[in-house]
Design an enzyme around this catalytic site. Structure first.
Site, PDB file in Angstrom:
ATOM      1  N   ARG A  53       0.817  -1.072   0.269  1.00 17.00           N
ATOM      2  CA  ARG A  53       0.128  -0.002  -0.062  1.00 17.00           C
ATOM      3  C   ARG A  53       0.925   1.361   0.220  1.00 17.00           C
ATOM      4  NH1 ARG A  53      -2.238  -3.403  -1.397  1.00 17.00           N
ATOM      5  NH2 ARG A  53      -3.978  -4.493  -0.661  1.00 17.00           N
ATOM      6  N   GLU A  89      -4.078   3.826   7.132  1.00 13.24           N
ATOM      7  CA  GLU A  89      -3.837   3.478   5.680  1.00 13.24           C
ATOM      8  C   GLU A  89      -4.431   4.894   4.682  1.00 13.24           C
ATOM      9  OE1 GLU A  89      -4.474  -0.367   4.169  1.00 13.24           O
ATOM     10  OE2 GLU A  89      -5.588   0.561   2.357  1.00 13.24           O
ATOM     11  N   SER A 140     -10.223   0.726   3.911  1.00 11.95           N
ATOM     12  CA  SER A 140      -9.663   0.362   5.365  1.00 11.95           C
ATOM     13  C   SER A 140      -8.841   1.524   5.947  1.00 11.95           C
ATOM     14  CB  SER A 140      -8.765  -0.908   5.136  1.00 11.95           C
ATOM     15  OG  SER A 140      -9.215  -2.006   4.469  1.00 11.95           O
TER      16      SER A 140
END
Ligand code: FAD
Length: 311
Positions: A182, A301, A231
């Protein structure tokens, strides 16, 4: 006028009034539906316009940030002092000619991942099915190295065109893209304009079947009808943030209108009038609870931009 909004009329003269908004509420540009105003928001559609915007910012030492569809973004309640460059106008999707390799797509930063996955399926190209249900743009996906169901954008990006703050452009490929879980090496000052995706010919029915399976899995497990940014926390090595948050008893916990989703504890949702302060306070509570319960220190995130208070 207290911020860079005073530069609005001048910028509008340079770029065309239709492309510039002054004191634009960023809540309208994020899937969370949260965020104070940007002094200026521009929606360029060509590399020339983007270059002009960057030059304008540079000459006035005005901060800028690029956004895509705002699906991984929390904008603080005071908004953004400077120029927000929304890249969703870069919509080209070109199938490369056989001599360049018939399995490549040159895609503009603003193209929706769902549209790329759909086009690839039509062409009988596999590799991007995982992204069919991720609600962002290609540019945001490259910066975030978006992924799902075992796939990630790093697996298909062959090269990427970025524009630097000084207006110069660079092609990044291989290790220079710095893909990791990510994340990528694309820095805050760099703007992704397009990427070349390398896909593989495969049976169209198989591709469609996989896309259907992924869609059903997503519909079963995620609060898709709610306002969120996906998320909230990164997956800690070998574990799932959602499982840790649920184990810490945080499912359904609320601060104001921000709530830990009862469907998927990894998601924070806006139940109506949540502020960025609510979301940040809830993230802090979740962080504490998980740390106390399992000793794991979660990391956000979602990307967080802007100021806490207006100027
Ligand atoms: C319901 C839901 C489900 C989701 N599921 C997933 C999932 O399965 N997997 C996953 O990885 N993510 C998921 N996400 C998060 C999000 O969709 C992805 O991270 C997506 O790739 C972000 O793209 P975006 O265009 O919305 O980027 P934005 O949110 O607009 O921006 C994200 C970051 O990228 C930067 N950025 C955006 N465009 C550019 C550009 N052109 N140049 C330079 N910087 C840029 C921004 O400054 C910011 O730092 C989900 C989100 C939601 C709401």
């Amino acid at each position: 006028m207290k911020g860079y909004d005073r530069l609005g009329p001048e910028l509008a003269r340079r770029l065309g009034a239709g492309r510039i908004r002054v004191n634009e509420p960023l809540a309208a540009h994020t899937s969370f539906g949260i965020g104070g105003p940007a002094d200026l928001l521009a929606e360029p559609v060509t590399a020339k316009e983007l270059g002009a915007l960057l030059q304008f910012s540079r000459e006035r030492s005005m901060p800028h940030v690029a956004i895509g569809m705002g699906t991984n973004l929390l904008v603080r309640d005071g908004g953004f002092r400077g120029l927000v460059i929304k890249m969703t106008g870069f919509r080209a999707l070109i199938v490369c000619r056989p001599r360049e390799g018939g399995d490549r797509l040159r895609v503009g930063a603003g193209v929706a991942l769902s549209a790329i996955a759909e086009r690839a399926a039509e062409l009988g190209l596999t590799g991007i099915e995982f992204a069919g249900g991720i609600p962002g743009s290609l540019g945001g996906a490259v910066v975030m190295n978006a992924g799902a169901y075992g796939g990630e954008i790093a697996q298909v990006v062959e090269e990427c065109l970025v524009v630097e703050g000084d207006g110069s452009s660079r092609r990044l490929a291989g290790p220079a893209l710095g893909f990791a879980y990510r994340s990528s090496a694309i820095g805050e000052g760099q703007i992704v304009v397009e990427a070349l995706l390398r896909l593989t010919p495969a049976c169209p029915e198989e591709i469609r079947r996989r896309m259907r399976d992924y869609r059903l899995q997503r519909e079963r497990s995620q609060p898709l009808g709610e306002k969120s940014a996906g998320s909230a926390f990164r997956r800690p090595p070998g574990q799932y943030a959602g499982t840790l948050i649920e184990a810490a008893g945080m499912k359904g916990t609320r601060v104001g209108d921000a709530e830990v989703s009862t469907q998927h504890a990894g998601f924070i949702i806006n139940r109506g009038r949540a502020t960025a302060a609510d979301v940040l306070a809830l993230m802090e509570r979740v962080w504490q609870a998980v740390q106390e319960r399992s000793g794991v220190q979660l990391e956000p995130e979602i990307r967080i931009i802007g100021d806490d208070v207006p100027p």
